[in-house]
Write a protein that holds these residues in place. Structure first.
Motif, short mmCIF file in Angstrom:
data_model
loop_
_atom_site.label_atom_id
_atom_site.label_comp_id
_atom_site.label_asym_id
_atom_site.label_seq_id
_atom_site.Cartn_x
_atom_site.Cartn_y
_atom_site.Cartn_z
N PRO A 66 -0.07 36.68 15.50
CA PRO A 66 -0.93 35.49 15.57
C PRO A 66 -0.93 34.85 16.95
CG PRO A 66 0.52 35.41 13.65
CD PRO A 66 1.01 36.53 14.51
N SER B 158 -7.91 22.60 12.14
CA SER B 158 -6.89 22.78 11.12
C SER B 158 -5.50 22.90 11.75
CB SER B 158 -7.18 24.03 10.28
OG SER B 158 -6.09 24.34 9.44
N THR C 281 -3.20 24.76 10.74
CA THR C 281 -2.69 26.13 10.61
C THR C 281 -3.63 27.17 11.22
OG1 THR C 281 -3.70 26.38 8.42
CG2 THR C 281 -1.44 25.52 8.51
N THR C 282 -4.62 26.75 12.00
CA THR C 282 -5.61 27.68 12.53
C THR C 282 -4.98 28.80 13.34
OG1 THR C 282 -7.18 25.85 12.66
CG2 THR C 282 -7.75 27.85 13.86
N ASP D 119 -3.85 31.50 10.77
CA ASP D 119 -4.72 31.96 9.70
C ASP D 119 -5.09 33.43 9.87
OD1 ASP D 119 -4.65 29.44 8.67
OD2 ASP D 119 -6.67 28.85 9.32
N GLY D 120 -5.19 34.15 8.72
CA GLY D 120 -5.71 35.50 8.72
C GLY D 120 -4.69 36.59 8.97
N TYR D 121 -3.39 36.27 8.93
CA TYR D 121 -2.35 37.27 9.18
C TYR D 121 -1.48 37.43 7.94
CZ TYR D 121 -3.74 37.23 14.06
OH TYR D 121 -4.46 37.34 15.23
#
Length: 269
Positions: A62, A152, A154-155, A158-160
């Motif tokens: 990330p 956000s 947590t941006t 995100d996606g991992y």
């Protein structure tokens, strides 16, 4: 001292000595202070863009890890620079004589209670103002397109996969979770803030605003940072005890990082 002696003394003041004198002076000019607040942020963005982000993309991790690398590459030399200034002043590598607000006017118990209160305030208000960050991002900063940009909280993660997120946070825990915010407090509150006596009661606001702007990688968070940081900065300026914002800032990031690791491990997020 005659003219010859005065000329010799001036000649012996090397550029390095003049720089040390300016940095360790009791008062920084406003332009110098602005530069000292903002330049580290610009360097962090540069390290992220040219070194850290390509590296983390290559290994599939990330962007949070990339920012942690960039912060480490810039802020640890800042700490070593403060220690170097201490050596120039005292003859040994020390923050004494360089940082102010180290005299501990409050007892440990009392400053712990104050610090915990500020930590709770910062954590709660920062989370409550995430919608404001989103609003500012959508209104003015959607043109910033690097991976992880957005309001956000947590941006950057995100996606991992869960495993890569846990690994990332464990790697970052000793750095972004505590030592890097601690270095920021030493530098911004212990070194820069006390050297603005000419601003009087405006000094803590000046310091808070510039510290918020220093986060050039997330300009949409400037307003919320001013709100949740200012009480702690004001307290340190008013009461001369840097431990308050050490409790508040590194304490908050430590709690948040440990909480994130626990939540991910339990599958709660």
């Amino acid at each position: 001292m005659d003219n010859t002696q005065r000329f010799t003394a001036e000649a012996e003041r090397t550029p390095t000595n003049r720089l040390v004198e300016r940095l360790l002076a009791d008062r920084h000019s406003v332009p110098l202070s602005i530069a000292l607040h903002i330049v580290p942020g610009a360097l962090i963005v540069a390290v992220y863009a040219f070194i850290a982000a390509p590296f983390t993309r290559a290994i599939g991790y990330p962007p949070f890890l990339a920012w942690a690398i960039a912060l480490t590459v810039v802020l640890y030399p800042v700490l070593f620079g403060l220690l170097w200034l201490g050596r120039r002043r005292t003859g040994r590598s020390s923050l004494r004589g360089v940082l102010h607000y180290l005299d501990k006017p409050f007892s440990r118990g009392r400053i712990a209670l104050i610090g915990i209160g500020l930590l709770i305030y910062m954590t709660v208000v920062a989370l409550a103002l995430v919608p404001l960050d989103n609003l500012v991002y959508d209104a003015a900063f959607t043109w910033i397109q690097y991976e992880g940009a957005g309001g956000s909280a947590t941006t950057y993660l995100d996606g991992y996969s869960q495993q890569s997120l846990i690994t990332t946070l464990l790697i970052c825990l000793p750095f972004t979770g505590f030592t890097l915010p601690l270095i920021e407090e030493f530098y911004f509150r212990g070194f820069l803030l006390p050297r603005l006596p000419q601003l009087g009661r405006w000094a803590p606001l000046f310091n808070t605003v510039l510290f918020s702007v220093y986060h050039l990688w997330a300009p949409w968070t400037v307003l919320s940072k001013i709100v949740f940081l200012f009480p702690g900065v004001w307290f340190v300026w008013r009461k001369h005890d840097i431990r308050a914002t050490i409790w508040m800032h590194p304490g908050s990031t430590l709690v948040g990082t440990v909480g994130g690791i626990i939540a991910l491990s339990m599958g709660a997020i």
